[in-house]
Motif scaffolding. Structure first.
Motif, PDB file in Angstrom:
ATOM      1  N   LYS A  54       3.975   5.791  -5.463  1.00  0.00           N
ATOM      2  CA  LYS A  54       4.030   5.811  -6.930  1.00  0.00           C
ATOM      3  C   LYS A  54       2.992   6.780  -7.502  1.00  0.00           C
ATOM      4  CE  LYS A  54       3.609   2.883 -11.020  1.00  0.00           C
ATOM      5  NZ  LYS A  54       3.005   3.957 -11.764  1.00  0.00           N
ATOM      6  N   VAL A  55       1.767   6.707  -7.020  1.00  0.00           N
ATOM      7  CA  VAL A  55       0.714   7.598  -7.514  1.00  0.00           C
ATOM      8  C   VAL A  55       1.023   9.047  -7.144  1.00  0.00           C
ATOM      9  CG1 VAL A  55      -1.732   8.174  -7.339  1.00  0.00           C
ATOM     10  CG2 VAL A  55      -1.043   5.802  -7.555  1.00  0.00           C
ATOM     11  N   LEU A  87       0.829  -1.206   0.000  1.00  0.00           N
ATOM     12  CA  LEU A  87       0.000   0.000   0.000  1.00  0.00           C
ATOM     13  C   LEU A  87       0.864   1.258   0.000  1.00  0.00           C
ATOM     14  CD1 LEU A  87      -2.840  -0.802   2.569  1.00  0.00           C
ATOM     15  CD2 LEU A  87      -3.037  -0.624   0.102  1.00  0.00           C
ATOM     16  N   VAL A  88       1.892   1.268   0.849  1.00  0.00           N
ATOM     17  CA  VAL A  88       2.784   2.436   0.926  1.00  0.00           C
ATOM     18  C   VAL A  88       3.451   2.662  -0.430  1.00  0.00           C
ATOM     19  CG1 VAL A  88       4.894   3.334   1.974  1.00  0.00           C
ATOM     20  CG2 VAL A  88       3.159   2.261   3.407  1.00  0.00           C
ATOM     21  N   SER A  89       3.922   1.590  -1.066  1.00  0.00           N
ATOM     22  CA  SER A  89       4.576   1.705  -2.376  1.00  0.00           C
ATOM     23  C   SER A  89       3.618   2.237  -3.435  1.00  0.00           C
ATOM     24  CB  SER A  89       5.117   0.348  -2.820  1.00  0.00           C
ATOM     25  OG  SER A  89       6.097  -0.099  -1.939  1.00  0.00           O
ATOM     26  N   ILE A 144       3.963  10.423  -6.791  1.00  0.00           N
ATOM     27  CA  ILE A 144       5.004  10.906  -7.707  1.00  0.00           C
ATOM     28  C   ILE A 144       4.409  11.198  -9.077  1.00  0.00           C
ATOM     29  CG2 ILE A 144       7.082  10.201  -8.970  1.00  0.00           C
ATOM     30  CD1 ILE A 144       7.917   8.699  -6.373  1.00  0.00           C
ATOM     31  N   ASP A 145       3.549  10.297  -9.564  1.00  0.00           N
ATOM     32  CA  ASP A 145       2.909  10.485 -10.871  1.00  0.00           C
ATOM     33  C   ASP A 145       2.055  11.747 -10.910  1.00  0.00           C
ATOM     34  OD1 ASP A 145       4.113   8.161 -11.704  1.00  0.00           O
ATOM     35  OD2 ASP A 145       2.293   6.927 -11.570  1.00  0.00           O
ATOM     36  N   GLU A 146       1.423  12.077  -9.786  1.00  0.00           N
ATOM     37  CA  GLU A 146       0.549  13.252  -9.732  1.00  0.00           C
ATOM     38  C   GLU A 146       1.265  14.506  -9.260  1.00  0.00           C
ATOM     39  OE1 GLU A 146      -3.140  12.502  -7.765  1.00  0.00           O
ATOM     40  OE2 GLU A 146      -3.596  10.782  -9.034  1.00  0.00           O
ATOM     41  N   GLY A 147       2.552  14.402  -8.973  1.00  0.00           N
ATOM     42  CA  GLY A 147       3.350  15.573  -8.627  1.00  0.00           C
ATOM     43  C   GLY A 147       3.170  16.102  -7.222  1.00  0.00           C
ATOM     44  N   CYS A 148       2.754  15.255  -6.301  1.00  0.00           N
ATOM     45  CA  CYS A 148       2.610  15.709  -4.915  1.00  0.00           C
ATOM     46  C   CYS A 148       3.389  14.791  -3.978  1.00  0.00           C
ATOM     47  CB  CYS A 148       1.137  15.779  -4.511  1.00  0.00           C
ATOM     48  SG  CYS A 148       0.244  14.239  -4.725  1.00  0.00           S
ATOM     49  N   ARG A 149       4.635  14.589  -4.316  1.00  0.00           N
ATOM     50  CA  ARG A 149       5.498  13.647  -3.610  1.00  0.00           C
ATOM     51  C   ARG A 149       5.725  14.029  -2.143  1.00  0.00           C
ATOM     52  NH1 ARG A 149      11.377  11.829  -5.845  1.00  0.00           N
ATOM     53  NH2 ARG A 149      11.829  10.329  -4.216  1.00  0.00           N
ATOM     54  N   LEU A 164      -5.872  11.148  -1.797  1.00  0.00           N
ATOM     55  CA  LEU A 164      -5.084  10.300  -2.697  1.00  0.00           C
ATOM     56  C   LEU A 164      -4.813   8.949  -2.039  1.00  0.00           C
ATOM     57  CD1 LEU A 164      -2.267  11.263  -5.010  1.00  0.00           C
ATOM     58  CD2 LEU A 164      -1.784   9.494  -3.362  1.00  0.00           C
ATOM     59  N   VAL A 165      -4.485   8.954  -0.767  1.00  0.00           N
ATOM     60  CA  VAL A 165      -4.230   7.701  -0.039  1.00  0.00           C
ATOM     61  C   VAL A 165      -5.483   6.836  -0.045  1.00  0.00           C
ATOM     62  CG1 VAL A 165      -3.586   6.697   2.184  1.00  0.00           C
ATOM     63  CG2 VAL A 165      -2.462   8.778   1.405  1.00  0.00           C
ATOM     64  N   ASP A 166      -6.639   7.431   0.228  1.00  0.00           N
ATOM     65  CA  ASP A 166      -7.892   6.677   0.225  1.00  0.00           C
ATOM     66  C   ASP A 166      -8.198   6.110  -1.157  1.00  0.00           C
ATOM     67  OD1 ASP A 166      -8.304   7.134   2.906  1.00  0.00           O
ATOM     68  OD2 ASP A 166      -9.684   8.807   2.609  1.00  0.00           O
ATOM     69  N   ARG A 167      -7.948   6.908  -2.194  1.00  0.00           N
ATOM     70  CA  ARG A 167      -8.205   6.456  -3.571  1.00  0.00           C
ATOM     71  C   ARG A 167      -7.328   5.260  -3.919  1.00  0.00           C
ATOM     72  NH1 ARG A 167      -6.048   9.571  -8.064  1.00  0.00           N
ATOM     73  NH2 ARG A 167      -5.823  11.186  -6.493  1.00  0.00           N
ATOM     74  N   VAL A 168      -6.048   5.321  -3.559  1.00  0.00           N
ATOM     75  CA  VAL A 168      -5.119   4.229  -3.865  1.00  0.00           C
ATOM     76  C   VAL A 168      -5.490   2.979  -3.067  1.00  0.00           C
ATOM     77  CG1 VAL A 168      -2.719   3.469  -3.680  1.00  0.00           C
ATOM     78  CG2 VAL A 168      -3.229   5.750  -4.556  1.00  0.00           C
TER      79      VAL A 168
END
Length: 194
Positions: free
Chosen positions: A83-84, A77-79, A86-91, A98-102
């Motif tokens: 990844k998402v 889950l953390v990985s 970084i892809d969305e530019g909010c590293r 975003l966490v809930d969506r992933v």
């Protein structure tokens, strides 16, 4: 009222979540990075939103408890969240949404693995079930079909009267995406538009 990272006289503000759910606001001096003052307990964390730091601390706890299955599931889950992000530019500042969506996406993937697993592979099935159970603990609570129906009838009454399923789905998904399962929404809208 200042936002995180806002420049204020003498430095900038930094907000940090502490594990007990208290938000700390700190003024960090711009030239040295030294903390000038710290204010705690300014707001409570919303428990329904999962934070990346909570996942990390639970992963560490699973490592300390030597619970390999739990650690592996949380680590995945953390990985996925990283990844998402970084892809969305909010590293650096990963939002709880975003966490809930992933987590929701990973839960669906784990459910598909469980459903497609051959019946004769009991060992693999047990492994997938453990992974699914761990991820389900972190998944955001979804609305029930009854709650979805009540919400749609209350907020989209005029749109339902048109019986145009496409328009209703577009409007409803914009509001309920991530709060209810898309399949449940689709079935509910189909019944209401008959």
């Amino acid at each position: 009222m200042y936002a995180a990272g806002a420049r204020v006289p003498g430095g900038f503000l930094r907000f940090e979540w502490i594990l007990d759910g208290i938000l700390k606001t700190r003024l960090v001096l711009a030239d040295s990075g030294k903390i000038c003052y710290s204010v705690g307990n300014t707001t409570e964390r919303r428990r329904e939103d999962m934070e990346l730091e909570q996942l990390r601390s639970d992963m560490v706890a699973a490592m300390k408890a030597r619970d390999k299955d739990r650690k592996d599931a949380i680590s995945s889950l953390v990985s996925a969240v990283k990844k998402v992000a970084i892809d969305e530019g909010c590293r650096e500042d990963v939002p709880a949404e975003l966490v809930d969506r992933v987590i929701t996406k990973e839960l669906k993937t784990a459910k598909e693995q469980l459903d497609t697993c051959p019946a004769e592979r009991e060992d693999l099935r047990a492994e997938y079930q453990k992974r699914y159970d761990v991820i389900a603990e972190y998944a955001p609570k979804m609305m029930s079909p009854e709650e979805v129906k009540a919400y749609i009838e209350e907020h989209f009454e005029e749109l339902i009267a048109t019986k145009n399923k496409g328009q209703v789905m577009k409007a409803v998904m914009g509001v309920l995406k991530g709060k209810a399962d898309g399949k449940v929404i689709n079935e509910t809208v189909a019944r209401l538009c008959e």
